[in-house]
Write an enzyme that holds these catalytic residues in place. Structure first.
Site, PDB file in Angstrom:
ATOM      1  N   GLY A  23       0.780  -1.231   0.000  1.00 21.15           N
ATOM      2  CA  GLY A  23       0.000   0.000   0.000  1.00 21.15           C
ATOM      3  C   GLY A  23       0.812   1.281   0.000  1.00 21.15           C
ATOM      4  CD  GLU A  37       1.161   0.874   6.584  1.00 20.74           C
ATOM      5  OE1 GLU A  37       0.909   1.083   5.381  1.00 20.74           O
ATOM      6  OE2 GLU A  37       0.815  -0.166   7.157  1.00 20.74           O
ATOM      7  CG  ASP A  38      -1.442   1.720   3.003  1.00 19.55           C
ATOM      8  OD1 ASP A  38      -1.148   1.487   4.200  1.00 19.55           O
ATOM      9  OD2 ASP A  38      -1.905   0.849   2.250  1.00 19.55           O
ATOM     10  CG  ASP A  92      -8.710   0.218   9.990  1.00 19.87           C
ATOM     11  OD1 ASP A  92      -9.244  -0.273  11.000  1.00 19.87           O
ATOM     12  OD2 ASP A  92      -9.339   0.495   8.960  1.00 19.87           O
ATOM     13  CE  LYS A 133     -10.378   3.342   6.955  1.00 21.86           C
ATOM     14  NZ  LYS A 133     -10.808   1.954   6.701  1.00 21.86           N
ATOM     15  CG  PHE A 178     -12.718  -0.848   2.587  1.00 24.80           C
ATOM     16  CD1 PHE A 178     -11.833  -1.512   3.426  1.00 24.80           C
ATOM     17  CD2 PHE A 178     -12.514  -0.901   1.216  1.00 24.80           C
ATOM     18  CE1 PHE A 178     -10.769  -2.234   2.901  1.00 24.80           C
ATOM     19  CE2 PHE A 178     -11.447  -1.618   0.688  1.00 24.80           C
ATOM     20  CZ  PHE A 178     -10.575  -2.287   1.525  1.00 24.80           C
ATOM     21  CB  VAL A 179     -10.799   4.728   1.689  1.00 30.09           C
ATOM     22  CG1 VAL A 179     -11.794   5.509   2.525  1.00 30.09           C
ATOM     23  CG2 VAL A 179      -9.540   4.445   2.492  1.00 30.09           C
TER      24      VAL A 179
HETATM   25  P1  XMP Z   1      -4.451  -1.808  11.214  1.00 29.51           P
HETATM   26  O1  XMP Z   1      -5.892  -2.095  11.585  1.00 29.51           O
HETATM   27  O2  XMP Z   1      -3.529  -2.814  11.834  1.00 29.51           O
HETATM   28  O3  XMP Z   1      -4.431  -2.114   9.661  1.00 29.51           O
HETATM   29  O4  XMP Z   1      -4.080  -0.383  11.484  1.00 29.51           O
HETATM   30  C1  XMP Z   1      -3.784  -1.352   8.735  1.00 29.51           C
HETATM   31  C2  XMP Z   1      -3.851  -2.056   7.402  1.00 29.51           C
HETATM   32  O5  XMP Z   1      -5.192  -2.419   7.084  1.00 29.51           O
HETATM   33  C3  XMP Z   1      -5.469  -2.183   5.727  1.00 29.51           C
HETATM   34  N1  XMP Z   1      -6.597  -1.246   5.648  1.00 29.51           N
HETATM   35  C4  XMP Z   1      -7.196  -0.818   4.531  1.00 29.51           C
HETATM   36  N2  XMP Z   1      -6.951  -1.090   3.234  1.00 29.51           N
HETATM   37  N3  XMP Z   1      -8.732   0.337   2.595  1.00 29.51           N
HETATM   38  C5  XMP Z   1      -7.731  -0.503   2.274  1.00 29.51           C
HETATM   39  O6  XMP Z   1      -7.523  -0.734   1.097  1.00 29.51           O
HETATM   40  C6  XMP Z   1      -9.048   0.661   3.867  1.00 29.51           C
HETATM   41  O7  XMP Z   1      -9.974   1.435   4.102  1.00 29.51           O
HETATM   42  C7  XMP Z   1      -8.224   0.057   4.879  1.00 29.51           C
HETATM   43  N4  XMP Z   1      -8.224   0.146   6.235  1.00 29.51           N
HETATM   44  C8  XMP Z   1      -7.215  -0.669   6.656  1.00 29.51           C
HETATM   45  C9  XMP Z   1      -4.209  -1.646   5.134  1.00 29.51           C
HETATM   46  O8  XMP Z   1      -3.520  -2.691   4.506  1.00 29.51           O
HETATM   47  C10 XMP Z   1      -3.394  -1.145   6.294  1.00 29.51           C
HETATM   48  O9  XMP Z   1      -2.008  -1.253   6.101  1.00 29.51           O
HETATM   49 MG    MG Z   2      -0.815  -1.388   4.307  1.00 30.06          MG
END
Ligand code: XMP
Ligand code: MG
Length: 183
Positions: free
Chosen positions: A48, A103-104, A107, A135, A156-157
């Protein structure tokens, strides 16, 4: 790839290409200032973070080294569990290094929380985090994130590196998917 190609798949555009580029430029200026006189290693989390790494690295004026990690977060479906497996480790020895994880999206924060602790255990001088998106309403752990592009609603984005079933990563903006795509 622009919005006209996938318009029917999208519900809303949350941040445009211009807004993202503007914010990345601001973050790069801050990072240049904060790490002045130090040698920075930026670590991108595959897949990502490819877009934000490429844009951030080119917006920085200082020398940086770049390395990559791939991790997989165990969990049910789209929920991350905090149990992380390293699929591809760094090539770089981190002893004494100033590291910035790129990071992208953050969450729950569980993946990054694990990764930060893991890198800190390798004798780094410092480990900070830069994320394009976050988020805040989804946070499950307290995580100190020094550089944040934009905060997002808890939906979800896709786009700008973020995928749904490996698609939409190459959109230049970030948006929410229309329900018909995933229903
Ligand atoms: P956590 O929950 O550990 O997860 O912070 C982070 C990873 O979850 C994925 N992620 C998403 N991927 N759209 C996506 O395409 C979203 O809205 C989304 N939310 C979480 C992502 O891989 C991130 O590194
Ligand atoms: Mg990621």
């Amino acid at each position: 790839m622009d919005s006209t190609d996938v318009q029917a798949d999208l519900k809303h555009v949350l941040y445009t290409k211009e807004q993202i580029q503007q914010r990345i430029t601001e973050l790069a200026a801050q990072i240049d200032k904060d790490y002045e006189g130090r040698e920075l290693l930026i670590v991108g989390v595959l897949k990502g973070a490819v877009m934000v790494m490429a844009d951030l690295a080119r917006a920085l004026h200082s020398h940086v080294s770049m390395d990559w990690m791939a991790v997989s977060s165990y969990g049910s479906g789209t929920q991350s569990s905090g149990v992380v497996r390293i699929l591809k480790d760094l090539d770089t020895d981190l002893m004494g290094k100033d590291v910035l994880i790129v990071e992208d999206i953050i969450d729950s924060g569980l993946t990054l929380s694990w990764l930060k602790t893991n890198l800190e255990s390798r004798g780094t001088s410092s480990v900070e985090i830069c994320t394009a998106f976050r988020k805040p309403d989804a946070a499950k752990v307290e995580l100190d994130v020094k550089y944040v592009g934009y905060d997002l609603p808890n939906e979800f984005v896709v786009g700008y590196g973020l995928d749904y079933a490996e698609k939409y990563r190459n959109l230049e903006f970030v948006g929410t998917l229309a329900p018909h795509v995933y229903e």
